[in-house]
Design a protein around this motif. Structure first.
Motif, PDB file in Angstrom:
ATOM      1  N   HIS A  59     -36.761  37.681 -33.855  1.00  0.00           N
ATOM      2  CA  HIS A  59     -38.042  37.152 -34.307  1.00  0.00           C
ATOM      3  C   HIS A  59     -39.108  38.251 -34.387  1.00  0.00           C
ATOM      4  O   HIS A  59     -39.901  38.263 -35.321  1.00  0.00           O
ATOM      5  N   LEU A  60     -39.104  39.160 -33.442  1.00  0.00           N
ATOM      6  CA  LEU A  60     -40.059  40.275 -33.488  1.00  0.00           C
ATOM      7  C   LEU A  60     -39.787  41.183 -34.691  1.00  0.00           C
ATOM      8  O   LEU A  60     -40.717  41.591 -35.395  1.00  0.00           O
ATOM      9  N   ALA A  61     -38.519  41.488 -34.934  1.00  0.00           N
ATOM     10  CA  ALA A  61     -38.162  42.321 -36.079  1.00  0.00           C
ATOM     11  C   ALA A  61     -38.549  41.635 -37.385  1.00  0.00           C
ATOM     12  O   ALA A  61     -39.071  42.269 -38.301  1.00  0.00           O
ATOM     13  N   ALA A  62     -38.327  40.334 -37.453  1.00  0.00           N
ATOM     14  CA  ALA A  62     -38.683  39.568 -38.655  1.00  0.00           C
ATOM     15  C   ALA A  62     -40.197  39.545 -38.851  1.00  0.00           C
ATOM     16  O   ALA A  62     -40.692  39.729 -39.965  1.00  0.00           O
ATOM     17  N   ARG A  63     -40.917  39.321 -37.777  1.00  0.00           N
ATOM     18  CA  ARG A  63     -42.384  39.268 -37.832  1.00  0.00           C
ATOM     19  C   ARG A  63     -42.953  40.588 -38.350  1.00  0.00           C
ATOM     20  O   ARG A  63     -43.954  40.611 -39.053  1.00  0.00           O
ATOM     21  N   CYS A  64     -42.302  41.705 -38.000  1.00  0.00           N
ATOM     22  CA  CYS A  64     -42.774  43.033 -38.412  1.00  0.00           C
ATOM     23  C   CYS A  64     -42.153  43.503 -39.727  1.00  0.00           C
ATOM     24  O   CYS A  64     -42.556  44.524 -40.272  1.00  0.00           O
ATOM     25  N   PHE A  76     -38.915  44.468 -40.215  1.00  0.00           N
ATOM     26  CA  PHE A  76     -37.963  45.558 -40.006  1.00  0.00           C
ATOM     27  C   PHE A  76     -36.557  45.135 -40.439  1.00  0.00           C
ATOM     28  O   PHE A  76     -35.717  44.750 -39.630  1.00  0.00           O
ATOM     29  N   ALA A  77     -36.292  45.220 -41.745  1.00  0.00           N
ATOM     30  CA  ALA A  77     -35.024  44.748 -42.305  1.00  0.00           C
ATOM     31  C   ALA A  77     -33.814  45.477 -41.713  1.00  0.00           C
ATOM     32  O   ALA A  77     -32.781  44.853 -41.469  1.00  0.00           O
ATOM     33  N   ALA A  78     -33.922  46.774 -41.465  1.00  0.00           N
ATOM     34  CA  ALA A  78     -32.793  47.527 -40.903  1.00  0.00           C
ATOM     35  C   ALA A  78     -32.454  47.034 -39.490  1.00  0.00           C
ATOM     36  O   ALA A  78     -31.282  46.908 -39.132  1.00  0.00           O
ATOM     37  N   VAL A  79     -33.472  46.738 -38.710  1.00  0.00           N
ATOM     38  CA  VAL A  79     -33.248  46.216 -37.349  1.00  0.00           C
ATOM     39  C   VAL A  79     -32.630  44.828 -37.428  1.00  0.00           C
ATOM     40  O   VAL A  79     -31.687  44.507 -36.692  1.00  0.00           O
ATOM     41  N   ILE A  80     -33.117  44.000 -38.337  1.00  0.00           N
ATOM     42  CA  ILE A  80     -32.557  42.655 -38.522  1.00  0.00           C
ATOM     43  C   ILE A  80     -31.085  42.757 -38.884  1.00  0.00           C
ATOM     44  O   ILE A  80     -30.250  42.040 -38.328  1.00  0.00           O
ATOM     45  N   HIS A  81     -30.769  43.671 -39.804  1.00  0.00           N
ATOM     46  CA  HIS A  81     -29.381  43.851 -40.223  1.00  0.00           C
ATOM     47  C   HIS A  81     -28.480  44.198 -39.026  1.00  0.00           C
ATOM     48  O   HIS A  81     -27.398  43.626 -38.870  1.00  0.00           O
ATOM     49  N   VAL A  82     -28.928  45.102 -38.196  1.00  0.00           N
ATOM     50  CA  VAL A  82     -28.144  45.494 -37.016  1.00  0.00           C
ATOM     51  C   VAL A  82     -27.965  44.304 -36.080  1.00  0.00           C
ATOM     52  O   VAL A  82     -26.847  44.012 -35.616  1.00  0.00           O
ATOM     53  N   ALA A 103     -36.990  41.655 -45.586  1.00  0.00           N
ATOM     54  CA  ALA A 103     -36.532  40.971 -44.376  1.00  0.00           C
ATOM     55  C   ALA A 103     -36.248  39.501 -44.671  1.00  0.00           C
ATOM     56  O   ALA A 103     -35.257  38.939 -44.195  1.00  0.00           O
ATOM     57  N   THR A 104     -37.097  38.894 -45.476  1.00  0.00           N
ATOM     58  CA  THR A 104     -36.905  37.492 -45.835  1.00  0.00           C
ATOM     59  C   THR A 104     -35.600  37.292 -46.587  1.00  0.00           C
ATOM     60  O   THR A 104     -34.815  36.398 -46.244  1.00  0.00           O
ATOM     61  N   LEU A 105     -35.342  38.110 -47.590  1.00  0.00           N
ATOM     62  CA  LEU A 105     -34.124  37.963 -48.389  1.00  0.00           C
ATOM     63  C   LEU A 105     -32.877  38.187 -47.542  1.00  0.00           C
ATOM     64  O   LEU A 105     -31.888  37.459 -47.681  1.00  0.00           O
ATOM     65  N   LEU A 106     -32.928  39.163 -46.654  1.00  0.00           N
ATOM     66  CA  LEU A 106     -31.802  39.402 -45.752  1.00  0.00           C
ATOM     67  C   LEU A 106     -31.564  38.188 -44.856  1.00  0.00           C
ATOM     68  O   LEU A 106     -30.435  37.715 -44.717  1.00  0.00           O
ATOM     69  N   LEU A 107     -32.613  37.667 -44.275  1.00  0.00           N
ATOM     70  CA  LEU A 107     -32.472  36.515 -43.383  1.00  0.00           C
ATOM     71  C   LEU A 107     -32.076  35.249 -44.130  1.00  0.00           C
ATOM     72  O   LEU A 107     -31.337  34.412 -43.588  1.00  0.00           O
ATOM     73  N   LEU A 108     -32.527  35.090 -45.354  1.00  0.00           N
ATOM     74  CA  LEU A 108     -32.098  33.932 -46.139  1.00  0.00           C
ATOM     75  C   LEU A 108     -30.585  33.934 -46.329  1.00  0.00           C
ATOM     76  O   LEU A 108     -29.945  32.884 -46.314  1.00  0.00           O
TER      77      LEU A 108
END
Length: 124
Positions: free
Chosen positions: A15-20, A22-28, A60-65
């Motif tokens: 959630h913190l990575a998404a809020r900021c 940080f797509a690379a962190v989300i991916h990891v 980040a949104t597209l990655l999380l979708l």
């Protein structure tokens, strides 16, 4: 290993990575299955994709979708806002298009049959 020191489904890191944005962190986090994209923050009722949308972070949104289940995409937060509402509010057209094409809105309590509307809009 990071996963050995974290609690799976602890939504804070994702959630913190998404809020900021940080797509690379989300991916990891999602690739290593340290965090689950469907996890809801109990304080806000939001998933990570909701946080990314609210922050206006398109990548980040597209990655999380792509990592969030259809059921989680139909949730609303504590303010009764869905990802569809949020994408419209932030003007994230590409995210909105992905949501509509994926029919993530189909189970929403506010939906109606707009398949004809979508076909007409696509031809316009």
């Amino acid at each position: 290993v990071l996963g050995d020191h974290c609690v799976v489904d602890d939504c804070l890191a994702l959630h913190l990575a998404a809020r900021c944005g940080f797509a690379a962190v989300i991916h990891v986090l999602v690739t290593l299955q340290v965090s689950d994209a469907d996890t809801v923050d109990p304080a806000t009722g939001r998933t990570a994709v909701m946080e990314a949308i609210r922050g206006g972070h398109l990548s980040a949104t597209l990655l999380l979708l792509s990592r969030t289940s259809p059921a989680a995409l139909t949730r609303t937060d504590a303010l009764q806002q869905s990802v569809l509402h949020m994408a419209c509010q932030r003007g994230l057209e590409e995210a909105l298009a992905q949501l509509l094409v994926g029919k993530a809105w189909a189970e929403s309590r506010h939906h109606h049959d707009v398949s004809g509307d979508l076909e007409g809009a696509a031809g316009a």
